[in-house]
Design an enzyme around this catalytic site. Structure first.
Site, PDB file in Angstrom:
ATOM      1  N   ASN A   9       7.829   4.996   1.980  1.00  0.00           N
ATOM      2  CA  ASN A   9       8.131   4.310   0.172  1.00  0.00           C
ATOM      3  C   ASN A   9       6.344   5.385  -1.004  1.00  0.00           C
ATOM      4  OD1 ASN A   9       7.764   2.822  -2.155  1.00  0.00           O
ATOM      5  ND2 ASN A   9       6.602   1.124  -1.706  1.00  0.00           N
ATOM      6  N   LYS A  11       6.016   5.785  -3.763  1.00  0.00           N
ATOM      7  CA  LYS A  11       5.891   4.640  -5.069  1.00  0.00           C
ATOM      8  C   LYS A  11       5.963   6.105  -5.814  1.00  0.00           C
ATOM      9  CE  LYS A  11       2.935   1.705  -1.635  1.00  0.00           C
ATOM     10  NZ  LYS A  11       2.390   1.192  -1.266  1.00  0.00           N
ATOM     11  N   HIS A  94       8.737  -5.808  -2.994  1.00  0.00           N
ATOM     12  CA  HIS A  94       7.297  -5.254  -2.295  1.00  0.00           C
ATOM     13  C   HIS A  94       6.272  -6.253  -3.326  1.00  0.00           C
ATOM     14  CE1 HIS A  94       4.236  -2.435  -2.043  1.00  0.00           C
ATOM     15  NE2 HIS A  94       4.575  -1.603  -1.207  1.00  0.00           N
ATOM     16  N   GLU A  96       3.837  -4.693  -4.968  1.00  0.00           N
ATOM     17  CA  GLU A  96       3.384  -4.799  -6.293  1.00  0.00           C
ATOM     18  C   GLU A  96       4.007  -5.374  -7.373  1.00  0.00           C
ATOM     19  OE1 GLU A  96       2.786   0.025  -4.850  1.00  0.00           O
ATOM     20  OE2 GLU A  96       0.939  -1.223  -3.468  1.00  0.00           O
ATOM     21  N   GLU A 166       4.263  -7.287   4.585  1.00  0.00           N
ATOM     22  CA  GLU A 166       3.535  -6.082   4.732  1.00  0.00           C
ATOM     23  C   GLU A 166       2.036  -7.419   4.129  1.00  0.00           C
ATOM     24  OE1 GLU A 166       4.968  -1.950   2.951  1.00  0.00           O
ATOM     25  OE2 GLU A 166       5.473  -3.323   1.528  1.00  0.00           O
ATOM     26  N   GLY A 172      -2.625   0.316   1.117  1.00  0.00           N
ATOM     27  CA  GLY A 172      -2.954   0.862   0.086  1.00  0.00           C
ATOM     28  C   GLY A 172      -4.926   1.251   0.924  1.00  0.00           C
ATOM     29  N   SER A 212      -1.212   0.162   5.665  1.00  0.00           N
ATOM     30  CA  SER A 212      -1.963   1.130   5.923  1.00  0.00           C
ATOM     31  C   SER A 212      -1.824   1.614   7.411  1.00  0.00           C
ATOM     32  CB  SER A 212      -3.854   0.703   5.985  1.00  0.00           C
ATOM     33  OG  SER A 212      -3.529   0.151   4.782  1.00  0.00           O
TER      34      SER A 212
HETATM   35  P1  13P Z   1       0.150   2.007   2.624  1.00  0.00           P
HETATM   36  O1  13P Z   1       1.010   1.981   3.755  1.00  0.00           O
HETATM   37  O2  13P Z   1      -0.251   3.056   1.564  1.00  0.00           O
HETATM   38  O3  13P Z   1      -1.151   1.150   2.886  1.00  0.00           O
HETATM   39  O4  13P Z   1       1.636   1.606   1.689  1.00  0.00           O
HETATM   40  C1  13P Z   1       2.220   0.482   2.206  1.00  0.00           C
HETATM   41  C2  13P Z   1       3.090  -0.027   1.330  1.00  0.00           C
HETATM   42  O5  13P Z   1       2.980  -0.639   0.578  1.00  0.00           O
HETATM   43  C3  13P Z   1       4.404   0.452   1.918  1.00  0.00           C
HETATM   44  O6  13P Z   1       5.011  -0.605   1.188  1.00  0.00           O
END
Ligand code: 13P
Length: 251
Positions: A9, A11, A94, A96, A166, A172, A212
């Site tokens: 992803n 982003k 997601h 976010e 997740e 992150g 992560s």
């Molecule tokens: P990270 O791998 O940067 O922690 O992000 C995970 C994520 O949100 C994938 O959709």
């Protein structure tokens, strides 16, 4: 042998030229990788990356989509537009989107059903915040997100549904759930899926871990019985970290 589903992803990163460069590199370096691979560039790079992926087995993913097929929806992108570009899968729900853009389970469910109706694969993301976990609400939060997100989804289309667990506190942050902890939560999710669709269907469903994931921890996570893949954020932005995750068996 189990085939894992490793997805990147991207982003809100990568211009069109940067996305094309990374996708081209991945096509070359993952041509011998036996896992199921998806990359989800930003909307603006989908068309260009679609051209790069032609003839490869890497699936083109989108990071979101609008809840309607068309109409007066300023700023939204329709499932029909995604399909037109060769998108095969879409990430929905997601954290976010849930937390920063206040997407509700009902809205996510509308999108899930629309994507499935049009033949796309769906990655439905679920996960708890640290506050919810520490407050003992992990199970009720996940149960709600799964049951509401999948409301009205027929078992006949489950082969196009992937769940991504997740934990919000691991995204992150560099903090990963331990493989044991993630596996236990995946087992809980599978139990909820069994309540919804029966044990056999739940057994066959793919549950990715996200938060992560790095080359250093991918193999240990994938070794767990209930972990069937990874949804990778930061480490999917460079071939030097995404390729070893996809090729975790070689580590
Ligand atoms: P990270 O791998 O940067 O922690 O992000 C995970 C994520 O949100 C994938 O959709």
């Amino acid at each position: 042998m189990k085939r894992y589903f490793i997805a990147g992803n991207w982003k809100m990163y990568k211009t069109v030229s940067e996305a094309v460069a990374l996708a081209s590199d991945l096509v070359k370096k993952l041509s011998d990788c036996g896992e199921k691979i998806m990359i989800a560039p930003p909307f603006t790079a989908l068309q260009a990356v679609s051209e790069v992926l032609k003839g490869s087995s890497i699936i083109l993913g989108a990071q979101n989509m609008g809840p309607e097929e068309s109409g007066a929806h300023t700023g939204e992108v329709s499932v029909l537009m995604l399909k037109d570009l060769g998108v095969g899968a879409v990430i929905l729900g997601h954290s976010e989107r849930r937390h920063n853009y206040l997407e509700s389970d009902a809205l996510i469910n509308t999108k899930v059903k629309l994507a499935l109706k049009h033949g796309l694969e769906v990655i439905l993301c679920v996960g708890e915040t640290l506050e919810e976990r520490e407050g003992g609400r992990l199970e009720s939060v996940l149960r709600g997100q799964l049951a509401e997100g999948l409301r009205g989804v027929e078992s006949s289309v489950l082969d196009r549904v992937t769940i991504a667990y997740e934990p919000v506190w691991a995204i992150g942050t560099g903090k990963t759930a331990t493989p044991e902890d993630a596996d236990a939560v995946h087992a809980f999710c599978r139990g909820v899926l069994a309540e919804l669709y029966g044990k056999e269907a739940a057994k066959n469903m793919v549950i990715q871990y996200g938060g992560s994931v790095k080359p250093e921890n991918a193999a240990a996570l994938m070794a767990k019985a209930n972990i069937d893949g990874a949804l990778v954020g930061g480490a999917s932005l460079k071939a030097e970290s995404f390729v070893p995750i996809a090729k975790f068996r070689e580590s």
